[in-house]
Design an enzyme around this catalytic site. Structure first.
Site, PDB file in Angstrom:
ATOM      1  N   PRO A 177       3.405  -7.422   7.650  1.00 49.39           N
ATOM      2  CA  PRO A 177       2.908  -6.120   8.121  1.00 49.39           C
ATOM      3  C   PRO A 177       1.457  -5.917   7.685  1.00 49.39           C
ATOM      4  O   PRO A 177       1.118  -6.118   6.515  1.00 49.39           O
ATOM      5  CB  PRO A 177       3.847  -5.118   7.443  1.00 49.39           C
ATOM      6  CG  PRO A 177       4.399  -5.846   6.259  1.00 49.39           C
ATOM      7  CD  PRO A 177       4.477  -7.280   6.652  1.00 49.39           C
TER       8      PRO A 177
ATOM      9  N   TYR B  48       1.720   2.134  -3.682  1.00 49.54           N
ATOM     10  CA  TYR B  48       2.165   3.275  -2.895  1.00 49.54           C
ATOM     11  C   TYR B  48       3.369   3.939  -3.578  1.00 49.54           C
ATOM     12  O   TYR B  48       3.780   3.544  -4.652  1.00 49.54           O
ATOM     13  CB  TYR B  48       2.407   2.850  -1.446  1.00 49.54           C
ATOM     14  CG  TYR B  48       1.132   2.317  -0.816  1.00 49.54           C
ATOM     15  CD1 TYR B  48      -0.035   3.081  -0.839  1.00 49.54           C
ATOM     16  CD2 TYR B  48       1.066   1.043  -0.266  1.00 49.54           C
ATOM     17  CE1 TYR B  48      -1.229   2.597  -0.304  1.00 49.54           C
ATOM     18  CE2 TYR B  48      -0.125   0.550   0.265  1.00 49.54           C
ATOM     19  CZ  TYR B  48      -1.263   1.330   0.246  1.00 49.54           C
ATOM     20  OH  TYR B  48      -2.449   0.852   0.747  1.00 49.54           O
TER      21      TYR B  48
END
Length: 370
Positions: free
Chosen positions: A23, A182
């Protein structure tokens, strides 16, 4: 026989080779919605020869985006925008399509990388970020709000909602993003998590919320479809998250039925010192695989077919995920198959591209036209 081009099964998903397109954030969405750039990007890389393509970090709520241009899947508009793209992929490619579900936490409200990547002030188009603790990523930034019980439930429910939308879109697999600094990685790392409740302090407490989110996604996504997790196996900072803690996290995920661990690193602190070099993260994937037996993916500066072949053939990892190498060479899988003696799928419109000196690269031997 090439190890890289040998089949592998992830739960009910059968893959003909061990290559995934990793990704890669494109920072090009419109209010979270995919557009013509994503149509081009995703369709191009769905023909790379990789067995699986993973859609970029897809954020589960608007305030969970890294940048204003990040992709999302939190409402009907963002779901609808992906439908024609996936329909085109299904028409022309046989690649499995995965999606990475993500929340940026305190690293949200940032400018696109080509616009400097710094935090956008709230009065200039930015937004208030959230995290496990009210500690900014960088000194001088606006601190995130520490998530309370209501906020934790809201974010968990947003992951569930995105997983259900992904299933409606026909996504074949999900990857939960708990890496690169994150939100879920922020809960794991003692650098960013200084809570004193049941979600902070001990390793078991710091793992608690990421594991709750994984459990929620696993319950919401069809049982026959795989769910993997991306980790930063080390913060590259003394006193931070490290491989030993990652192994414990992977063991807990294995108990819960995780289908793969994608082993990356770093991202939680600007103080990180990363020893960059070809395949520099492969030992992290190997360490996780040897300690837990979980299917692992190696990622990071894997660029050459023989390098990828060695990683899989030697048992250091079960699969490889390529990012920048795929952008530079969108037919990387074809070229790797030609070099290693494997086969890939290609649409018939491209069969005649195979050099006459190569045998059955596309699984076909004769191409005729009047």
């Amino acid at each position: 026989m090439s190890a890289l081009f040998s089949p592998i099964k992830l739960r009910g998903l059968a893959l003909p080779n061990r290559i995934m397109v990793a990704p890669m954030c494109q920072y090009s969405a419109d209010n979270g919605a995919a557009n013509d750039w994503h149509f081009t990007h995703i369709n191009m890389l769905s023909l790379s020869g990789a067995a699986m393509f993973c859609i970029e970090a897809t954020h589960v709520e608007a305030t969970g985006r890294i940048t204003p241009g990040c992709l999302g899947l939190w409402n009907d508009a963002t779901e609808a925008a992906l439908k024609p793209i996936l329909a085109s992929v299904r028409k022309h490619s046989k690649t499995a399509v995965a999606m990475q579900l993500a929340h940026a936490g305190r690293k949200g409200s940032s400018a696109r990388p080509w616009d400097g990547g710094q935090q956008i002030p709230i009065g200039q188009g930015g937004w208030q970020t959230e995290g496990p603790s009210a500690i900014p990523h960088k000194e001088g930034e606006t601190p995130p709000h520490a998530l309370d019980a209501q906020g934790l439930a809201r974010v968990r429910d947003a992951f569930i909602g995105a997983a259900k939308r992904a299933e409606r879109l026909g996504i074949d697999a999900l990857e939960l993003h708990s890496a690169h600094g994150y939100l879920l990685h922020q809960f794991l790392s003692p650098i960013s998590n200084q809570r004193t409740d049941q979600y902070g302090g001990s390793l078991q407490n710091r793992m608690r919320y990421p594991l709750e989110v994984f459990d929620a996604i696993r319950a919401a996504f069809p049982a026959e479809k795989p769910v993997g997790v991306k980790v930063s196996a080390t913060d590259w900072v003394d006193g931070g998250w490290d491989l030993a803690q990652t192994i414990e996290y992977a063991k807990e995920l294995r108990k819960r039925g995780v289908d793969w661990i994608d082993a990356s690193s770093g991202g939680v602190s600007p103080k990180q010192k990363i020893p960059l070099g070809p395949g520099y993260q492969v030992p992290l994937a190997q360490g996780i695989k040897e300690a837990t037996g979980v299917t692992t993916m190696a990622v990071g500066l894997i660029t050459e077919p023989k390098q990828a072949e060695d990683i899989v053939a030697s048992g250091k990892a079960d699969m490889v995920a390529l990012a920048r190498g795929m952008l530079y060479d969108p037919r990387w899988g074809w070229h790797a198959a030609a070099e290693l003696g494997g086969e890939v799928y290609a649409p018939p419109q491209y069969w005649r591209s195979q050099p006459s000196t190569q045998k059955a690269l596309f699984g076909a031997t004769t191409f005729g036209a009047r």
